[in-house]
Design an enzyme around this catalytic site. Structure first.
Site, PDB file in Angstrom:
ATOM      1  N   ASN A   1     117.192  18.328 -92.290  1.00 48.28           N
ATOM      2  CA  ASN A   1     117.365  17.351 -93.355  1.00 48.28           C
ATOM      3  C   ASN A   1     117.042  17.959 -94.695  1.00 48.28           C
ATOM      4  OD1 ASN A   1     114.761  16.213 -94.662  1.00 48.28           O
ATOM      5  ND2 ASN A   1     114.216  16.279 -92.493  1.00 48.28           N
ATOM      6  N   VAL A   2     117.682  17.414 -95.706  1.00 45.65           N
ATOM      7  CA  VAL A   2     117.385  17.747 -97.098  1.00 45.65           C
ATOM      8  C   VAL A   2     117.290  16.426 -97.841  1.00 45.65           C
ATOM      9  CG1 VAL A   2     118.327  20.088 -97.208  1.00 45.65           C
ATOM     10  CG2 VAL A   2     119.874  18.156 -97.442  1.00 45.65           C
ATOM     11  N   ARG A   3     116.363  16.324 -98.770  1.00 45.87           N
ATOM     12  CA  ARG A   3     116.125  15.046 -99.404  1.00 45.87           C
ATOM     13  C   ARG A   3     115.609  15.228-100.837  1.00 45.87           C
ATOM     14  NH1 ARG A   3     112.555  16.263 -95.512  1.00 45.87           N
ATOM     15  NH2 ARG A   3     110.357  16.416 -96.083  1.00 45.87           N
TER      16      ARG A   3
ATOM     17  N   HIS B   1     121.654  16.032 -80.074  1.00 50.52           N
ATOM     18  CA  HIS B   1     121.159  16.126 -78.699  1.00 50.52           C
ATOM     19  C   HIS B   1     122.320  16.503 -77.777  1.00 50.52           C
ATOM     20  CE1 HIS B   1     117.196  14.445 -79.577  1.00 50.52           C
ATOM     21  NE2 HIS B   1     117.785  13.464 -80.250  1.00 50.52           N
TER      22      HIS B   1
ATOM     23  N   GLY C   1     112.472  -0.622 -95.653  1.00 50.63           N
ATOM     24  CA  GLY C   1     113.533  -1.567 -95.344  1.00 50.63           C
ATOM     25  C   GLY C   1     114.872  -0.916 -95.120  1.00 50.63           C
TER      26      GLY C   1
ATOM     27  N   HIS D   1      98.369  14.474 -80.472  1.00 49.32           N
ATOM     28  CA  HIS D   1      97.849  13.797 -79.284  1.00 49.32           C
ATOM     29  C   HIS D   1      98.199  14.550 -77.999  1.00 49.32           C
ATOM     30  CE1 HIS D   1     101.960  12.283 -79.728  1.00 49.32           C
ATOM     31  NE2 HIS D   1     101.936  11.951 -78.447  1.00 49.32           N
TER      32      HIS D   1
ATOM     33  N   HIS E   1     117.494  19.733 -85.471  1.00 49.19           N
ATOM     34  CA  HIS E   1     117.252  18.774 -86.554  1.00 49.19           C
ATOM     35  C   HIS E   1     117.336  19.513 -87.880  1.00 49.19           C
ATOM     36  CE1 HIS E   1     114.091  17.631 -89.532  1.00 49.19           C
ATOM     37  NE2 HIS E   1     114.744  16.490 -89.479  1.00 49.19           N
TER      38      HIS E   1
ATOM     39  N   ARG F   1     117.984   0.967 -92.886  1.00 49.81           N
ATOM     40  CA  ARG F   1     118.774   0.450 -91.765  1.00 49.81           C
ATOM     41  C   ARG F   1     118.247   1.040 -90.458  1.00 49.81           C
ATOM     42  NH1 ARG F   1     123.832   1.739 -89.186  1.00 49.81           N
ATOM     43  NH2 ARG F   1     124.933  -0.159 -88.570  1.00 49.81           N
TER      44      ARG F   1
END
Length: 296
Positions: A106-108, A94, A254, A171, A104, A256
């Protein structure tokens, strides 16, 4: 399937991303290692109040558990109850200057155990301008196309359309930003091909984003533009907390909380039923950039 190779690439990518971002900002990122009681942990690299970035983070995580959270098993009911491990690098930036877009990436990688182990890759990147520039958006989309072109002529069109569908606030009936690419559940034709595509996306980010920052970081702005930036950032918060699959997975598994919610901007505003002034630069964002279109 080679989880060690995926982890090695993700940790290396995090280091390269942080180095590139520190160079353009001039401020070092803080490093915050953490562990997860249920298994695994990660490293959050965060900047706040930098020379360019008001807030930004580049997170690496590698978590495991004995049972899939609902976010992961909802679309894969046959995996419910299985042990899992999930690795990823997630980045959100930002900038303070409203002429510099939020970005943004990401790689996963995800794997579930059992008699028939299942794995897949996911990822992507997208651009969220406040005062859009067509050349900037074309450049970003061009880099996305180039990252995917070695993997099939139709790959970019498919993943761009997927991004347009995914980063959409139902929405509000509007896109979150100017799009990019998005993919998930990628496990064909084989592990090596999917891993190569994921690496290509991760490696393309700095070239897609840093030239835009270099051109826009010194643009003059006023309080009205900062106010509009804060208003539009509200859409970013709404999407991440209501729809984003990665955010929901992290919270439900769960993870962080501080690291998961580092994606949220530090200054945000909401207004009741606000509309941009006709013919204004703010209206131009809606009419020309918050639309699904072929930028290249």
């Amino acid at each position: 399937m080679n989880v060690d190779a995926v982890r090695a690439y993700f940790t290396s990518l995090q280091e390269r991303l942080v180095a590139g971002l520190e160079a353009i900002d001039g401020t070092p990122f803080k490093s915050d290692a953490w562990s997860r009681p249920g298994g695994g942990g990660g490293v959050s690299r965060v900047i706040e109040g930098g020379g360019l970035f008001e807030r930004g983070g580049v997170n690496f995580s590698h978590v495991s558990g004995v049972q899939l959270p609902a976010t992961a098993s909802a679309a894969h009911a046959h995996l419910a109850g299985r042990a899992f491990e999930a690795l990823g690098v997630s980045l959100v930036l930002h900038p303070e200057n409203p002429h510099c877009p939020t970005a943004h990436m990401n790689v996963r990688f995800f794997a579930a155990g059992g008699e028939a182990p299942v794995w897949w890759f996911g990822g992507g990147m997208d651009l969220t301008p406040y005062y859009g520039n067509k050349d900037d958006v074309r450049h970003f989309h061009g880099c996305c196309r180039d990252a995917l072109s070695p993997f099939g002529a139709d790959r970019h069109a498919r993943y761009k359309a997927w991004c347009d569908r995914y980063f959409f606030l139902k929405h509000r009936n509007e896109p979150r930003g100017a799009g990019g690419i998005f993919f998930d559940d990628l496990n064909e034709p084989d592990f090596d091909s999917c891993f190569a595509l994921t690496r290509s996306v991760g490696d393309a980010f700095l070239g897609a984003y840093l030239p835009i920052l270099a051109k826009r970081r010194d643009c003059a702005y006023c309080e009205r533009e900062r106010d509009f930036q804060a208003y539009r950032r509200g859409r970013y918060v709404e999407f991440n907390l209501v729809y984003d699959r990665g955010t929901l997975f992290g919270l439900q598994s769960g993870g962080r909380t501080e690291s998961i919610l580092m994606s949220l901007p530090p200054i945000v505003k909401w207004r009741y039923d606000w509309r941009p002034e006709p013919g204004s630069a703010e209206e131009q964002l809606y009419s020309e950039f918050l639309v699904a279109r072929d930028w290249i």
